[in-house]
Design a protein around this motif. Structure first.
Motif, PDB file in Angstrom:
ATOM      1  N   ARG A 127       0.833  -1.203   0.000  1.00  0.00           N
ATOM      2  CA  ARG A 127       0.000   0.000   0.000  1.00  0.00           C
ATOM      3  C   ARG A 127       0.871   1.257   0.000  1.00  0.00           C
ATOM      4  O   ARG A 127       0.637   2.204  -0.745  1.00  0.00           O
ATOM      5  CB  ARG A 127      -0.905  -0.025   1.238  1.00  0.00           C
ATOM      6  CG  ARG A 127      -1.823   1.163   1.396  1.00  0.00           C
ATOM      7  CD  ARG A 127      -2.669   1.017   2.661  1.00  0.00           C
ATOM      8  NE  ARG A 127      -1.868   0.984   3.875  1.00  0.00           N
ATOM      9  CZ  ARG A 127      -1.380   2.071   4.480  1.00  0.00           C
ATOM     10  NH1 ARG A 127      -1.633   3.261   3.984  1.00  0.00           N
ATOM     11  NH2 ARG A 127      -0.658   1.943   5.572  1.00  0.00           N
ATOM     12  N   GLN A 128       1.902   1.243   0.840  1.00  0.00           N
ATOM     13  CA  GLN A 128       2.756   2.423   0.942  1.00  0.00           C
ATOM     14  C   GLN A 128       3.500   2.702  -0.371  1.00  0.00           C
ATOM     15  O   GLN A 128       3.694   3.860  -0.750  1.00  0.00           O
ATOM     16  CB  GLN A 128       3.763   2.251   2.079  1.00  0.00           C
ATOM     17  CG  GLN A 128       3.121   2.432   3.449  1.00  0.00           C
ATOM     18  CD  GLN A 128       4.065   2.059   4.584  1.00  0.00           C
ATOM     19  OE1 GLN A 128       5.282   2.105   4.428  1.00  0.00           O
ATOM     20  NE2 GLN A 128       3.495   1.670   5.708  1.00  0.00           N
ATOM     21  N   LEU A 148       1.086   4.431  -2.601  1.00  0.00           N
ATOM     22  CA  LEU A 148       0.855   5.815  -2.177  1.00  0.00           C
ATOM     23  C   LEU A 148       2.028   6.706  -2.574  1.00  0.00           C
ATOM     24  O   LEU A 148       1.832   7.834  -3.046  1.00  0.00           O
ATOM     25  CB  LEU A 148       0.634   5.867  -0.657  1.00  0.00           C
ATOM     26  CG  LEU A 148      -0.737   5.392  -0.186  1.00  0.00           C
ATOM     27  CD1 LEU A 148      -0.806   5.362   1.338  1.00  0.00           C
ATOM     28  CD2 LEU A 148      -1.842   6.275  -0.750  1.00  0.00           C
ATOM     29  N   LYS A 149       3.253   6.188  -2.385  1.00  0.00           N
ATOM     30  CA  LYS A 149       4.433   6.968  -2.768  1.00  0.00           C
ATOM     31  C   LYS A 149       4.456   7.228  -4.259  1.00  0.00           C
ATOM     32  O   LYS A 149       4.773   8.334  -4.713  1.00  0.00           O
ATOM     33  CB  LYS A 149       5.706   6.215  -2.360  1.00  0.00           C
ATOM     34  CG  LYS A 149       6.143   6.477  -0.936  1.00  0.00           C
ATOM     35  CD  LYS A 149       7.488   5.785  -0.660  1.00  0.00           C
ATOM     36  CE  LYS A 149       7.641   5.474   0.820  1.00  0.00           C
ATOM     37  NZ  LYS A 149       8.579   4.374   1.070  1.00  0.00           N
ATOM     38  N   ARG A 188       1.945   7.375  -6.241  1.00  0.00           N
ATOM     39  CA  ARG A 188       0.897   8.342  -6.581  1.00  0.00           C
ATOM     40  C   ARG A 188       1.352   9.765  -6.281  1.00  0.00           C
ATOM     41  O   ARG A 188       1.146  10.682  -7.073  1.00  0.00           O
ATOM     42  CB  ARG A 188      -0.381   8.024  -5.803  1.00  0.00           C
ATOM     43  CG  ARG A 188      -1.563   8.881  -6.227  1.00  0.00           C
ATOM     44  CD  ARG A 188      -2.796   8.583  -5.399  1.00  0.00           C
ATOM     45  NE  ARG A 188      -2.639   9.023  -4.026  1.00  0.00           N
ATOM     46  CZ  ARG A 188      -3.581   8.875  -3.082  1.00  0.00           C
ATOM     47  NH1 ARG A 188      -4.723   8.285  -3.388  1.00  0.00           N
ATOM     48  NH2 ARG A 188      -3.365   9.296  -1.870  1.00  0.00           N
ATOM     49  N   ALA A 189       2.008   9.923  -5.122  1.00  0.00           N
ATOM     50  CA  ALA A 189       2.463  11.256  -4.738  1.00  0.00           C
ATOM     51  C   ALA A 189       3.546  11.772  -5.682  1.00  0.00           C
ATOM     52  O   ALA A 189       3.644  12.972  -5.936  1.00  0.00           O
ATOM     53  CB  ALA A 189       2.997  11.216  -3.305  1.00  0.00           C
ATOM     54  N   HIS A 224      -3.020   9.543 -11.821  1.00  0.00           N
ATOM     55  CA  HIS A 224      -3.151   8.776 -10.582  1.00  0.00           C
ATOM     56  C   HIS A 224      -3.222   7.281 -10.871  1.00  0.00           C
ATOM     57  O   HIS A 224      -2.548   6.473 -10.233  1.00  0.00           O
ATOM     58  CB  HIS A 224      -4.407   9.214  -9.819  1.00  0.00           C
ATOM     59  CG  HIS A 224      -4.132  10.358  -8.877  1.00  0.00           C
ATOM     60  ND1 HIS A 224      -5.135  11.016  -8.217  1.00  0.00           N
ATOM     61  CD2 HIS A 224      -2.977  10.950  -8.507  1.00  0.00           C
ATOM     62  CE1 HIS A 224      -4.610  11.972  -7.463  1.00  0.00           C
ATOM     63  NE2 HIS A 224      -3.300  11.958  -7.643  1.00  0.00           N
ATOM     64  N   ILE A 267      -0.312   4.561  -9.767  1.00  0.00           N
ATOM     65  CA  ILE A 267      -0.628   3.462  -8.862  1.00  0.00           C
ATOM     66  C   ILE A 267      -0.266   2.124  -9.501  1.00  0.00           C
ATOM     67  O   ILE A 267       0.305   1.245  -8.854  1.00  0.00           O
ATOM     68  CB  ILE A 267      -2.121   3.512  -8.485  1.00  0.00           C
ATOM     69  CG1 ILE A 267      -2.357   4.665  -7.514  1.00  0.00           C
ATOM     70  CG2 ILE A 267      -2.571   2.197  -7.877  1.00  0.00           C
ATOM     71  CD1 ILE A 267      -3.810   4.985  -7.312  1.00  0.00           C
ATOM     72  N   ALA A 300      -7.577   4.844   3.143  1.00  0.00           N
ATOM     73  CA  ALA A 300      -6.148   4.676   3.366  1.00  0.00           C
ATOM     74  C   ALA A 300      -5.712   3.235   3.101  1.00  0.00           C
ATOM     75  O   ALA A 300      -4.538   2.940   3.051  1.00  0.00           O
ATOM     76  CB  ALA A 300      -5.787   5.055   4.799  1.00  0.00           C
ATOM     77  N   VAL A 314      -7.019   2.891  -2.060  1.00  0.00           N
ATOM     78  CA  VAL A 314      -6.195   3.670  -2.992  1.00  0.00           C
ATOM     79  C   VAL A 314      -6.680   3.463  -4.415  1.00  0.00           C
ATOM     80  O   VAL A 314      -6.836   4.408  -5.192  1.00  0.00           O
ATOM     81  CB  VAL A 314      -4.707   3.259  -2.863  1.00  0.00           C
ATOM     82  CG1 VAL A 314      -3.870   3.961  -3.916  1.00  0.00           C
ATOM     83  CG2 VAL A 314      -4.184   3.570  -1.471  1.00  0.00           C
TER      84      VAL A 314
END
Lengths: 204, 204
Positions: free
Chosen positions: B74-75, B78-79, B81-82, B91, B95, B131, B136
DNA sequence: TGTACATCAGTGAACGCGCGTTCACTGATGTAC
DNA sequence: TGTACATCAGTGAACGCGCGTTCACTGATGTAC
């Protein structure tokens, strides 16, 4: 001239084939971790040392089972294609249906096929003719490939979509894997994404 | 009041976490079949009987590792995506990129995450908030869901495509898994199929 | 047709291996008084 | 502050298990003559 040896002439008849069949049954009943030389031998009704005469260790047995499974996989897709409609769109739908059907009916064998190291089986297959498993996919995709485009793109789009759906389905992501006779209500709408590949078929 | 026990107060410090970390390292170095209680214990520097105080057998250890792996998975998304563009299309692309990156860097852990029985981990996750790993994906897909449509269709289309591509990539279907720093030239063109989901984003 | 021999698939006992599990134990930590 | 005790994480020896592999063997099959 080299003569073809009659492999059926000795004690068992065709122990090699019997061990492969036993292995497939063990996979179906008990899963990947249960596939051992000793269990295959026991199921085939021979001593545990007998398989050594036919396979190079458990890796050799797994490879032989993967090869046989791969062939059954191909045949399932061909049957599904024959049983469905004959339009290019129907061909793709039917093949994907056969893909999912095979995996649902033989989950451990399906996993074995795709887990045999660096896919020696597939490399061989992808170079083979239209009768190969990959050839079935290639044929079905061909009408959708725009002129001059790399056919592998559409082939990989279709393959990825059905392969991913099948894996997620088997993993139980959408609920118990025996949910409906139609496998799952999501199958058709998800596959509808393929209506968009390559625009319209290149030929009528 | 129930007091939170200090788990770091005994001999090792936090053997449970150390065993999970050891397990992840073993997975990365030696693959799924090498994940045993005894090896995790040895790597963590304790006796082979110690893990019994923390996990309910090897299944419990696998579950705990899957949970930790799932969180890292998951992390990674998220990274990714950022780090990418902020449009709805970007996005989804980012992902999927993170999805593939994680699997390429942690193939055995990736396999473990998706092989833990009937996906208890995922069921839990899918009910959780935005989250969560599935959250996501859900967030990224939301702009593309037509009004009134079942969001699971588009979510499953995206998930199936990237999941299938990732599996085929790891299986070596497209060649050695370390082919290019960009993973593989097919990634971008195959993912372009997602430009077609749900027409245009529902909102600007 | 018959005999002697070579081949080799399958046998069964034995081996060492790593595995999970059990179990009496040790000894550091935490707590009651 | 000090003492006695309870807790429990981690130890190390021992167990039985199924595994792959080895090896001398048996005996049916195939072949040379």
């Amino acid at each position: 001239m080299v003569e073809v040896k009659d492999k059926k002439s000795h004690h068992h008849g065709d122990l090699r084939a019997a061990l492969i069949q036993s292995g497939i049954e063990i996979l179906t009943e008990s899963g990947l971790d249960s596939l051992t030389l000793r269990r295959c031998a026991a199921r085939a009704g021979v001593s545990h040392a007998a398989p050594a005469h036919h396979f190079d260790g458990v890796a050799g047995l797994r490879g032989a089972i993967a090869k046989e499974g791969f062939d059954r996989f191909r045949q399932t897709m061909l049957k599904a294609r024959a049983a469905g409609g004959q339009s290019p769109e129907a061909h793709i739908r039917s093949i994907c249906r056969g893909y999912l059907d095979f995996a649902v009916e033989n989950p451990a064998l399906f996993a074995l096929i795709f887990s045999c190291g660096p896919m020696a089986q597939f490399e061989e297959d992808m170079k083979a003719g239209d009768a190969s498993a990959y050839g079935v996919l290639r044929q079905a995709c061909a009408p959708f490939v725009p002129p001059g485009a790399d056919p592998r793109i559409i082939e990989t789009q279709v393959w990825s979509l059905i392969h991913g759906f099948t894996h997620l389905f088997l993993a139980g992501t959408f609920g118990p894997a025996n949910a409906t006779p139609d496998h799952h209500a999501l199958f058709a709408p998800v596959m509808s994404l393929l209506q968009k590949i390559g625009g319209e078929p290149a030929t009528g």
